[in-house]
Design a protein around this motif. Sequence first.
Motif, PDB file in Angstrom:
ATOM      1  N   ARG A 229       0.846  -1.208   0.000  1.00 31.59           N
ATOM      2  CA  ARG A 229       0.000   0.000   0.000  1.00 31.59           C
ATOM      3  C   ARG A 229       0.875   1.249   0.000  1.00 31.59           C
ATOM      4  O   ARG A 229       0.601   2.214  -0.729  1.00 31.59           O
ATOM      5  CB  ARG A 229      -0.927  -0.012   1.225  1.00 31.59           C
ATOM      6  N   PHE A 230       1.931   1.253   0.799  1.00 30.34           N
ATOM      7  CA  PHE A 230       2.836   2.408   0.824  1.00 30.34           C
ATOM      8  C   PHE A 230       3.515   2.612  -0.532  1.00 30.34           C
ATOM      9  O   PHE A 230       3.673   3.742  -0.996  1.00 30.34           O
ATOM     10  CB  PHE A 230       3.899   2.240   1.919  1.00 30.34           C
ATOM     11  N   TYR A 231       3.910   1.528  -1.168  1.00 31.52           N
ATOM     12  CA  TYR A 231       4.516   1.638  -2.497  1.00 31.52           C
ATOM     13  C   TYR A 231       3.527   2.204  -3.505  1.00 31.52           C
ATOM     14  O   TYR A 231       3.870   3.039  -4.352  1.00 31.52           O
ATOM     15  CB  TYR A 231       5.034   0.276  -2.976  1.00 31.52           C
ATOM     16  N   GLN A 232       2.281   1.750  -3.440  1.00 32.03           N
ATOM     17  CA  GLN A 232       1.256   2.252  -4.358  1.00 32.03           C
ATOM     18  C   GLN A 232       1.006   3.743  -4.143  1.00 32.03           C
ATOM     19  O   GLN A 232       0.862   4.503  -5.113  1.00 32.03           O
ATOM     20  CB  GLN A 232      -0.038   1.449  -4.180  1.00 32.03           C
ATOM     21  N   GLU A 233       0.965   4.160  -2.882  1.00 31.72           N
ATOM     22  CA  GLU A 233       0.788   5.589  -2.581  1.00 31.72           C
ATOM     23  C   GLU A 233       1.959   6.403  -3.117  1.00 31.72           C
ATOM     24  O   GLU A 233       1.778   7.478  -3.700  1.00 31.72           O
ATOM     25  CB  GLU A 233       0.639   5.800  -1.071  1.00 31.72           C
ATOM     26  N   ALA A 234       3.180   5.883  -2.919  1.00 24.47           N
ATOM     27  CA  ALA A 234       4.390   6.592  -3.389  1.00 24.47           C
ATOM     28  C   ALA A 234       4.391   6.715  -4.908  1.00 24.47           C
ATOM     29  O   ALA A 234       4.728   7.769  -5.463  1.00 24.47           O
ATOM     30  CB  ALA A 234       5.641   5.861  -2.914  1.00 24.47           C
ATOM     31  N   ALA A 235       4.000   5.646  -5.586  1.00 26.38           N
ATOM     32  CA  ALA A 235       3.999   5.634  -7.057  1.00 26.38           C
ATOM     33  C   ALA A 235       2.972   6.594  -7.643  1.00 26.38           C
ATOM     34  O   ALA A 235       3.119   7.044  -8.783  1.00 26.38           O
ATOM     35  CB  ALA A 235       3.740   4.217  -7.556  1.00 26.38           C
ATOM     36  N   ALA A 236       1.948   6.932  -6.860  1.00 27.53           N
ATOM     37  CA  ALA A 236       0.864   7.792  -7.353  1.00 27.53           C
ATOM     38  C   ALA A 236       1.138   9.291  -7.171  1.00 27.53           C
ATOM     39  O   ALA A 236       0.391  10.128  -7.684  1.00 27.53           O
ATOM     40  CB  ALA A 236      -0.438   7.421  -6.651  1.00 27.53           C
ATOM     41  N   PHE A 237       2.209   9.633  -6.454  1.00 26.29           N
ATOM     42  CA  PHE A 237       2.498  11.054  -6.206  1.00 26.29           C
ATOM     43  C   PHE A 237       2.904  11.793  -7.471  1.00 26.29           C
ATOM     44  O   PHE A 237       3.504  11.213  -8.384  1.00 26.29           O
ATOM     45  CB  PHE A 237       3.624  11.205  -5.181  1.00 26.29           C
ATOM     46  N   THR A 238       2.576  13.092  -7.509  1.00 24.47           N
ATOM     47  CA  THR A 238       3.094  13.975  -8.556  1.00 24.47           C
ATOM     48  C   THR A 238       4.359  14.623  -8.005  1.00 24.47           C
ATOM     49  O   THR A 238       4.291  15.427  -7.073  1.00 24.47           O
ATOM     50  CB  THR A 238       2.072  15.073  -8.918  1.00 24.47           C
ATOM     51  N   PRO A 239       5.541  14.272  -8.552  1.00 23.59           N
ATOM     52  CA  PRO A 239       6.786  14.800  -7.994  1.00 23.59           C
ATOM     53  C   PRO A 239       6.983  16.279  -8.284  1.00 23.59           C
ATOM     54  O   PRO A 239       6.580  16.778  -9.335  1.00 23.59           O
ATOM     55  CB  PRO A 239       7.865  13.959  -8.681  1.00 23.59           C
ATOM     56  N   MET A 240       7.610  16.962  -7.332  1.00 26.14           N
ATOM     57  CA  MET A 240       7.862  18.404  -7.457  1.00 26.14           C
ATOM     58  C   MET A 240       9.268  18.713  -7.960  1.00 26.14           C
ATOM     59  O   MET A 240       9.540  19.838  -8.373  1.00 26.14           O
ATOM     60  CB  MET A 240       7.667  19.088  -6.098  1.00 26.14           C
ATOM     61  N   ASP A 241      10.168  17.745  -7.863  1.00 26.82           N
ATOM     62  CA  ASP A 241      11.535  17.979  -8.346  1.00 26.82           C
ATOM     63  C   ASP A 241      12.177  16.653  -8.753  1.00 26.82           C
ATOM     64  O   ASP A 241      11.538  15.601  -8.731  1.00 26.82           O
ATOM     65  CB  ASP A 241      12.376  18.736  -7.306  1.00 26.82           C
ATOM     66  N   ALA A 242      13.454  16.730  -9.117  1.00 29.23           N
ATOM     67  CA  ALA A 242      14.160  15.552  -9.642  1.00 29.23           C
ATOM     68  C   ALA A 242      14.230  14.419  -8.631  1.00 29.23           C
ATOM     69  O   ALA A 242      13.991  13.252  -8.973  1.00 29.23           O
ATOM     70  CB  ALA A 242      15.565  15.956 -10.090  1.00 29.23           C
ATOM     71  N   MET A 243      14.575  14.734  -7.386  1.00 29.08           N
ATOM     72  CA  MET A 243      14.696  13.680  -6.383  1.00 29.08           C
ATOM     73  C   MET A 243      13.353  12.984  -6.160  1.00 29.08           C
ATOM     74  O   MET A 243      13.287  11.759  -6.084  1.00 29.08           O
ATOM     75  CB  MET A 243      15.223  14.226  -5.063  1.00 29.08           C
ATOM     76  N   GLU A 244      12.296  13.765  -6.057  1.00 29.03           N
ATOM     77  CA  GLU A 244      10.975  13.173  -5.859  1.00 29.03           C
ATOM     78  C   GLU A 244      10.594  12.302  -7.055  1.00 29.03           C
ATOM     79  O   GLU A 244       9.973  11.252  -6.892  1.00 29.03           O
ATOM     80  CB  GLU A 244       9.932  14.265  -5.616  1.00 29.03           C
ATOM     81  N   ARG A 245      10.992  12.739  -8.262  1.00 27.55           N
ATOM     82  CA  ARG A 245      10.700  11.932  -9.453  1.00 27.55           C
ATOM     83  C   ARG A 245      11.435  10.591  -9.386  1.00 27.55           C
ATOM     84  O   ARG A 245      10.880   9.533  -9.721  1.00 27.55           O
ATOM     85  CB  ARG A 245      11.116  12.705 -10.710  1.00 27.55           C
TER      86      ARG A 245
END
Length: 257
Positions: A229-245
Motif C-alpha cells: 500500500r505504501f509503495y502504491q501511494e508513493a507511485a501515485a504522487f506527482t513529484p515536485m523535483d528531480a529527487m521526488e521523481r
Amino acid sequence: MAWNKFPYPEKAYAYPGAALQKSWERLHCGDCEPFPEDAKVQDAWRSYHAGDFGKAVESGLACGMAGYNAANKAAAIHANYLDTDDEHKRRLLMEVARRCEEQQEKTPGDANCWYLHAYALGRYSQSISVVKALTQGLGGKIKHSLLQALELQPRHADARVALGAYHAEVLDKVGALVGGVTYGVKKSTANELFEAALKLNPDSAITRIEYANALVMMFGKAKMKDAERFYQEAAAFTPMDAMERLDVEAARAELAD
C-alpha cells in the motif's frame, strides 16, 4: 568527475526566479533547509531540484560552506540513484561525509550537515554491506548524527525517516536481542519515527518507500500488504523535483517487479 544525466527532465522542476522561494517550503518540507540569501547558492539549489546534480555540486562548492548543503545533497542523491559504478559511488558518498564533518566543526548548528553526514554514511554502509559497516563503527556515527540533526531541528522529517530505517536495518541484520542491547534499536521506535515523519511531511514518496522497506525487514510477510500500500501511494504522487521523481520511479519499478 563523470555525472550521469537525470533521465526525467521536466520544465516543472526548473524553478526560475521567484518560483524557487515560492515553492521552497514544499520542496524542503522534509529537510527544513532554510532559504538561502545568496543568489549563487539559490542557483545551486535550482540545479539540484532540476536534476543537474553535477552542476549543483560544482556551483554549490564554489560558494564555499554556504553552498555545501546543496552540493552534498546533490552528490548524495546522484550517488544513490544514478551512479552505476560502485567504487565511484562510494567515493562520492565519503567525500560528502568528509565535507559534512568539516561543517560540523565550523557550523555545528546546521541540522543538515548532520543529516547529510548520516545519509551519506548510511548509503555507503548499504553499498559495502550493513554488517560490515557496523563492525567498522559506522552505525554509531550514523545514529549520533541523526540524533544531532533532530535535536537542532525537531521538525526534520527526513532525519526521522533515516533513523527509522537505521533501526530496521540493524534489526534485520543482527536480530532483536543484539540490536536492542548493542545498538539500542527497537521495532516500536522505528514505527514511531516513520509515523511522525508522515505527519510532518505527508506528501513524501521516499517516506513511504523507506517505511515499506522497514516493515518488510522487521515483520516479513505479516506486513507485506501494508508495504505494498505504501509503495502504491508513493507511485501515485506527482513529484515536485528531480529527487521526488526518482523516488516515484523507484516505487513504480518496485510494483512492476
